[in-house]
Motif scaffolding. Sequence first.
Motif, short mmCIF file in Angstrom:
data_model
loop_
_atom_site.label_atom_id
_atom_site.label_comp_id
_atom_site.label_asym_id
_atom_site.label_seq_id
_atom_site.Cartn_x
_atom_site.Cartn_y
_atom_site.Cartn_z
N SER A 1 -4.58 -10.16 2.91
CA SER A 1 -4.50 -8.87 2.21
C SER A 1 -3.26 -8.80 1.34
O SER A 1 -3.28 -8.24 0.24
CB SER A 1 -4.46 -7.71 3.21
N GLU A 2 -2.20 -9.37 1.85
CA GLU A 2 -0.95 -9.32 1.08
C GLU A 2 -1.09 -10.07 -0.24
O GLU A 2 -0.64 -9.61 -1.28
CB GLU A 2 0.20 -9.87 1.93
N LEU A 3 -1.73 -11.23 -0.16
CA LEU A 3 -1.97 -11.99 -1.39
C LEU A 3 -2.77 -11.15 -2.37
O LEU A 3 -2.50 -11.13 -3.58
CB LEU A 3 -2.71 -13.29 -1.08
N ALA A 4 -3.76 -10.45 -1.83
CA ALA A 4 -4.62 -9.62 -2.68
C ALA A 4 -3.81 -8.50 -3.31
O ALA A 4 -3.86 -8.28 -4.53
CB ALA A 4 -5.78 -9.06 -1.86
N VAL A 5 -3.06 -7.79 -2.49
CA VAL A 5 -2.28 -6.65 -3.00
C VAL A 5 -1.24 -7.14 -4.01
O VAL A 5 -1.08 -6.56 -5.09
CB VAL A 5 -1.60 -5.89 -1.84
N ASN A 6 -0.55 -8.21 -3.67
CA ASN A 6 0.45 -8.74 -4.59
C ASN A 6 -0.17 -9.02 -5.96
O ASN A 6 0.42 -8.70 -7.00
CB ASN A 6 1.06 -10.03 -4.04
N HIS A 7 -1.33 -9.60 -5.93
CA HIS A 7 -1.99 -9.92 -7.20
C HIS A 7 -2.29 -8.63 -7.97
O HIS A 7 -2.02 -8.54 -9.18
CB HIS A 7 -3.28 -10.70 -6.94
N LEU A 8 -2.83 -7.65 -7.27
CA LEU A 8 -3.18 -6.40 -7.94
C LEU A 8 -1.93 -5.72 -8.50
O LEU A 8 -1.94 -5.21 -9.63
CB LEU A 8 -3.91 -5.46 -6.97
N PHE B 1 -2.91 -4.73 4.17
CA PHE B 1 -2.99 -3.96 2.94
C PHE B 1 -1.96 -2.83 2.94
O PHE B 1 -1.16 -2.69 2.01
CB PHE B 1 -4.40 -3.37 2.78
N ILE B 2 -1.97 -2.05 4.02
CA ILE B 2 -1.09 -0.89 4.08
C ILE B 2 0.38 -1.28 4.04
O ILE B 2 1.18 -0.74 3.26
CB ILE B 2 -1.39 -0.05 5.34
N SER B 3 0.75 -2.26 4.85
CA SER B 3 2.16 -2.63 4.90
C SER B 3 2.61 -3.22 3.58
O SER B 3 3.74 -2.99 3.13
CB SER B 3 2.42 -3.60 6.05
N CYS B 4 1.75 -3.95 2.94
CA CYS B 4 2.13 -4.57 1.68
C CYS B 4 2.26 -3.52 0.58
O CYS B 4 3.14 -3.61 -0.29
CB CYS B 4 1.12 -5.64 1.28
N MET B 5 1.41 -2.52 0.64
CA MET B 5 1.54 -1.42 -0.31
C MET B 5 2.89 -0.74 -0.14
O MET B 5 3.60 -0.46 -1.11
CB MET B 5 0.41 -0.40 -0.09
N MET B 6 3.24 -0.48 1.12
CA MET B 6 4.53 0.16 1.40
C MET B 6 5.67 -0.71 0.91
O MET B 6 6.64 -0.22 0.33
CB MET B 6 4.64 0.44 2.89
N GLU B 7 5.55 -1.96 1.19
CA GLU B 7 6.56 -2.92 0.75
C GLU B 7 6.84 -2.79 -0.75
O GLU B 7 7.96 -2.90 -1.21
CB GLU B 7 6.04 -4.33 1.07
N HIS B 8 5.76 -2.53 -1.48
CA HIS B 8 5.89 -2.38 -2.93
C HIS B 8 6.27 -0.96 -3.32
O HIS B 8 6.30 -0.62 -4.50
CB HIS B 8 4.57 -2.75 -3.62
N GLY B 9 6.49 -0.12 -2.30
CA GLY B 9 6.83 1.26 -2.59
C GLY B 9 5.67 2.06 -3.15
O GLY B 9 5.85 3.04 -3.87
N LEU B 10 4.47 1.62 -2.83
CA LEU B 10 3.28 2.30 -3.35
C LEU B 10 2.64 3.19 -2.29
O LEU B 10 2.59 2.83 -1.11
CB LEU B 10 2.26 1.24 -3.79
N ASP B 11 2.17 4.34 -2.72
CA ASP B 11 1.49 5.24 -1.79
C ASP B 11 0.11 4.73 -1.42
O ASP B 11 -0.60 4.19 -2.26
CB ASP B 11 1.32 6.63 -2.44
#
Lengths: 336, 336
Positions: free
Chosen positions: A163-170, A197-207
């Motif tokens: 999921s992290e790879l996916a989120v990072n790409h997006l 997904f959720i943790s990676c979003m947070m990591e990016h500071g995204l809601d």
Amino acid sequence: MATMKDISKKANVSLSTVSAVINQSAYVSPELTKRVTDAIKELNYRPNAVARSLKKKSTETIGVIVTDILNPFYPPMIKGIEDVAFDHNFNVILCNTSNEHNRISTYLELMLEKQVDGLLLANIATSADLNEIEKTGLKYVLINRKPPFYDKNFVGINNTLSSELAVNHLVRQGYKRIAFFGGDLKINTARERRSGFISCMMEHGLDVDPKLVFEGEYSLDSGYNNVKKMLMEVEQLPEAICTVSDVVAFGVIKGLRDAGIRVPDDIAVMGNDNSAFSEHFLVPLSSVDHSSYEMGKLSMELLLQVIKEKEAMADRQIILTPSLVVRESCGVNRNT
Amino acid sequence: MATMKDISKKANVSLSTVSAVINQSAYVSPELTKRVTDAIKELNYRPNAVARSLKKKSTETIGVIVTDILNPFYPPMIKGIEDVAFDHNFNVILCNTSNEHNRISTYLELMLEKQVDGLLLANIATSADLNEIEKTGLKYVLINRKPPFYDKNFVGINNTLSSELAVNHLVRQGYKRIAFFGGDLKINTARERRSGFISCMMEHGLDVDPKLVFEGEYSLDSGYNNVKKMLMEVEQLPEAICTVSDVVAFGVIKGLRDAGIRVPDDIAVMGNDNSAFSEHFLVPLSSVDHSSYEMGKLSMELLLQVIKEKEAMADRQIILTPSLVVRESCGVNRNT
DNA sequence: ATGAAAGCGCTAACAT
DNA sequence: ATGTTAGCGCTTTCAT
């Protein structure tokens, strides 16, 4: 069908001599060896594996239980299993539950009765199911899915990372408002991909908008239906959708298109699994590769080890690392 | 593992009594029956199918040999086979040759040794291969492919008709200059589909340009490469391409797109097979459905009959009728 | 109605 | 180095 007895008569030697030349388990004089091999050829003899199995208490056969061979995730896995089985003269009994959970018990009984040397299971996600397996006393290794706290033999992938790879790409593509179309949270892969997904979003500071996080199943319909749901319930659509699996992404894209929403122009869609033909999908799907062929291969190799070791060997968990596959469904970099 | 002997001791009855209650093969007094069933439960007894097979000379197991489980044509077929096997308490040993032809012999030997009750084969197209099967003496039914002059048990589809349906559709759409991207002519399905194409073109009074008829394989690459070849060699491109199989059509569409040719706007493409996910392909593929699930089901049902009949029963050839599936890859009717 | 015993085709311990 | 024999776990005649 000729038997060893026929051979021994024809070659005028004892049964054990025949056995010895067949299995090369003891020295036999060239003279007798020739008489035996000649007789074998002449009578077109084939050893009876059933009789041998009865005696040796091993069948060189394993059972493979999967949920649904129609899901493109499984054929490569099965091929991987079969390939290494073939190399070791093992046979694979295929058990396809067709998502009918209660078939599992029946298959387990059959496998027990057939005296398989081991089991490979790709659909054990609960402790209750695991319990059933344990009760059989058979050797086994779990693939892809596993129950909570499971610490025995296992081959899977790092789902969180996928999921992290996916989120990072997006995120790299410039998307900020991202939805997650998930799977059945009773399954660890669905849970881990969701939390990744959720943790990676947070990591990016995204809601993470809770209204944009969906549960579902590993199926095209699930993706399709959740799109409908989203279209009904959500006022502001996401810029991108991160899915738990390629088949879900297929359904999502179909749903979006049916609603006149273009992918990736209006909404980007990210798969996860990298199923066969995702490359050739309606819109070539960006995804995360899980190399299910490799999972199959490794799990069979592990099972063979388990079967062959005399004393119980230390359990192993093999976690493969997924890799990003960029195609067209998430558009081109909007930052550049 | 408890054995029948353990049960007989625990229940204080003879072995044959235990056998009788397990198989319900003879009357046993309620009294003894109870003692036996109780003991079975207590010791968690499971019959040993290997021992039983040795005695009864039947394993309730069949072998299935296919060329490539990764080809989306096969999973539904295998599922069909497995579904009816399951209903009859049979198990399926999966043999996937991965297109390595010489694996067939090895599998046949293994199946012989394992004493399978029968064989289902989806990749026998030559008399030489058939000969090998016959030599095993095993009961079998062929699926989908068959050697010339083969007149024994078989389940397949009307391949000629499948091409005719395809051509008719293309002609109805207004196309006249139509190419054929075929398969390996050593395989009857490829031959029949090709000749169905040609005869149906003639039927419509349409010319078949020999330069537009290609041989190949049942693979994506084959379609892709033949497109390249066509682009190099042919001066006037066709209006439509009729393919021997969906995977070939996938390759064709990919090749066309890579060359900047739009489907169906510039060239229409017709599949044949109706593989899973063809619906969701780059451009949703019009195709001809072969219901490979049904083929699997019927072949297994036929094999079970063959296995169960005492005296040889009359051979049967079941030929299914394909049906047209219209999607987007051949455009909309240009005549209206 | 129940039990004793032979035998399915093989392996392996033991004897020679 | 080769042969004899018991036995794997079951089914199935044949007695009783």
